[in-house]
Design a protein around this motif. Structure first.
Motif, mmCIF file in Angstrom:
data_model
loop_
_atom_site.group_PDB
_atom_site.id
_atom_site.type_symbol
_atom_site.label_atom_id
_atom_site.label_comp_id
_atom_site.label_asym_id
_atom_site.label_seq_id
_atom_site.Cartn_x
_atom_site.Cartn_y
_atom_site.Cartn_z
ATOM 1 N N GLY A 181 0.785 -1.230 0.000
ATOM 2 C CA GLY A 181 0.000 0.000 0.000
ATOM 3 C C GLY A 181 0.813 1.274 0.000
ATOM 4 N N LYS A 182 2.139 1.168 0.116
ATOM 5 C CA LYS A 182 2.967 2.368 0.006
ATOM 6 C C LYS A 182 3.074 2.777 -1.459
ATOM 7 N N ALA A 183 3.263 4.049 -1.707
ATOM 8 C CA ALA A 183 3.497 4.514 -3.069
ATOM 9 C C ALA A 183 4.931 4.194 -3.478
ATOM 10 N N GLY A 184 5.110 3.869 -4.753
ATOM 11 C CA GLY A 184 6.438 3.582 -5.267
ATOM 12 C C GLY A 184 6.645 4.232 -6.618
ATOM 13 N N SER A 185 7.838 4.729 -6.871
ATOM 14 C CA SER A 185 8.125 5.388 -8.143
ATOM 15 C C SER A 185 9.606 5.224 -8.456
ATOM 16 N N VAL A 186 9.994 5.511 -9.715
ATOM 17 C CA VAL A 186 11.364 5.252 -10.138
ATOM 18 C C VAL A 186 11.860 6.364 -11.059
ATOM 19 N N PHE A 187 13.175 6.557 -11.083
ATOM 20 C CA PHE A 187 13.820 7.468 -12.026
ATOM 21 C C PHE A 187 15.199 6.919 -12.337
ATOM 22 N N GLY A 188 15.833 7.429 -13.395
ATOM 23 C CA GLY A 188 17.131 6.871 -13.738
ATOM 24 C C GLY A 188 17.894 7.673 -14.766
ATOM 25 N N THR A 200 14.978 0.344 -18.216
ATOM 26 C CA THR A 200 15.449 0.276 -16.829
ATOM 27 C C THR A 200 14.340 0.637 -15.854
ATOM 28 N N LEU A 201 13.612 1.706 -16.149
ATOM 29 C CA LEU A 201 12.528 2.097 -15.260
ATOM 30 C C LEU A 201 11.443 1.030 -15.218
ATOM 31 N N LEU A 202 11.113 0.485 -16.367
ATOM 32 C CA LEU A 202 10.086 -0.554 -16.405
ATOM 33 C C LEU A 202 10.538 -1.814 -15.664
ATOM 34 N N SER A 203 11.842 -2.110 -15.704
ATOM 35 C CA SER A 203 12.333 -3.284 -14.966
ATOM 36 C C SER A 203 12.173 -3.108 -13.461
ATOM 37 N N LEU A 204 12.165 -1.864 -12.994
ATOM 38 C CA LEU A 204 11.953 -1.609 -11.575
ATOM 39 C C LEU A 204 10.487 -1.714 -11.175
ATOM 40 N N TYR A 205 9.578 -1.569 -12.136
ATOM 41 C CA TYR A 205 8.162 -1.723 -11.813
ATOM 42 C C TYR A 205 7.856 -3.130 -11.304
ATOM 43 N N ASN A 206 8.590 -4.131 -11.797
ATOM 44 C CA ASN A 206 8.314 -5.514 -11.405
ATOM 45 C C ASN A 206 8.460 -5.763 -9.906
ATOM 46 N N PRO A 207 9.618 -5.435 -9.294
ATOM 47 C CA PRO A 207 9.715 -5.655 -7.849
ATOM 48 C C PRO A 207 8.759 -4.778 -7.049
ATOM 49 N N LEU A 208 8.456 -3.564 -7.538
ATOM 50 C CA LEU A 208 7.484 -2.735 -6.832
ATOM 51 C C LEU A 208 6.131 -3.424 -6.777
#
Length: 281
Positions: A181-188, A200-208
């Motif tokens: 339920g926490k918000a998650g976001s990425v940058f790179g 790279t950003l999309l690859s981080l969406y998976n673990p989130l």
């Protein structure tokens, strides 16, 4: 029969379908029960301890008695070798702070051998500088935050191992539902224009997604998005570490900080924040 029960039966064509009813209850918070996915060893499905409204109203998704819930809490975890991702992280932090957030900035630590670092000009010196300025991210940081924003340079089209190592260490919190339920976001950042920023950003969406976080993309909700960045998160191409992010890219990063803060604040009062503990019967 309650509205949720009627709809639950409708979803299953009149058949008894507990799974569909559970999903509807979880998403709408219409009934007295709000299930949470069972972690290994749990005898009950329940929201993690600390979720819910405080006695004074909806002031925090992770309320604990005696804790100051005045500000939305944003954790920024990044790795940077030459300073580009660091610059984006600072801009994200500035945007979050401007939106009223309390911000912690943490730099993931190196996991490669010293001789590898020494073979790349400036890597060791930059690491020493940044490690002196930023603490390493901890499990307490992740549990403290209402939102976590991860920043990474591209490594062969995917997340840097330093950031991934920290994410991989969050398994204990995941098992307890502490990140759900926490918000998650990425940058790179990448070294070249087509060096893999978006992948790279999309690859981080998976673990989130696996951690149960509410992924916050940027979309095109601000005019700055038409000048730089991606709808997935702020980006930068350093052209072989020869340039740092310009104002257009920093503006996107600041917007990302604001946007994530606003979403995290809204999630405090969402149906996901309801505290329920019910048996599985």
């Amino acid at each position: 029969m309650t509205r949720s029960s009627r709809l639950g039966k409708h979803l299953c064509d009149g058949k008894r379908c507990a799974a569909a009813l559970d999903v509807y209850r979880y998403l709408t918070n219409r009934s007295e029960t709000d299930y949470h996915p069972r972690a290994p060893g749990r005898s009950q499905r329940q929201r993690p301890t600390g979720y819910g409204r405080s006695p004074s109203g909806c002031t925090g998704a992770r309320h604990s008695q005696g804790q100051d819930m005045t500000h939305t809490k944003i954790l920024i975890v990044f790795y940077s070798r030459a300073g580009s991702t660091e610059a984006l992280a600072l801009a994200v932090a500035a945007g979050a702070s401007a939106a009223g957030a309390e911000v912690r900035i943490r730099r993931a630590r190196e996991i490669v051998a010293p001789e590898i670092m020494q073979a790349v000009p400036g890597w060791t010196e930059q690491a020493e500088r940044m490690n002196a300025n930023y603490e390493s991210p901890s499990l307490n940081d992740a549990e403290w935050a209402d939102a976590i924003i991860f920043g990474t340079p591209t490594r062969f089209g995917s997340v840097a191992s330093e950031v991934k190592a920290y994410i991989d260490g969050l398994g204990g919190l995941w098992a307890k539902g502490r990140l759900d339920g926490k918000a998650g976001s990425v940058f790179g950042a990448t070294s070249s224009t087509h060096g893999g920023n978006e992948s790279t950003l999309l690859s981080l969406y998976n673990p989130l997604a696996h951690l149960g976080m509410v992924i916050v993309p940027l979309g095109y909700g601000d005019p700055v998005m038409f000048a730089a960045g991606t709808p997935y998160g702020a980006t930068h191409a350093s052209m072989g570490d020869s340039i740092l992010p310009d104002e257009a890219h920093l503006a996107v990063a600041r917007y990302q900080g604001r946007r994530v803060t606003e979403v995290a604040r809204a999630l405090r009062c969402s149906p996901l924040s309801a505290v329920e503990s019910v048996s599985t019967n």
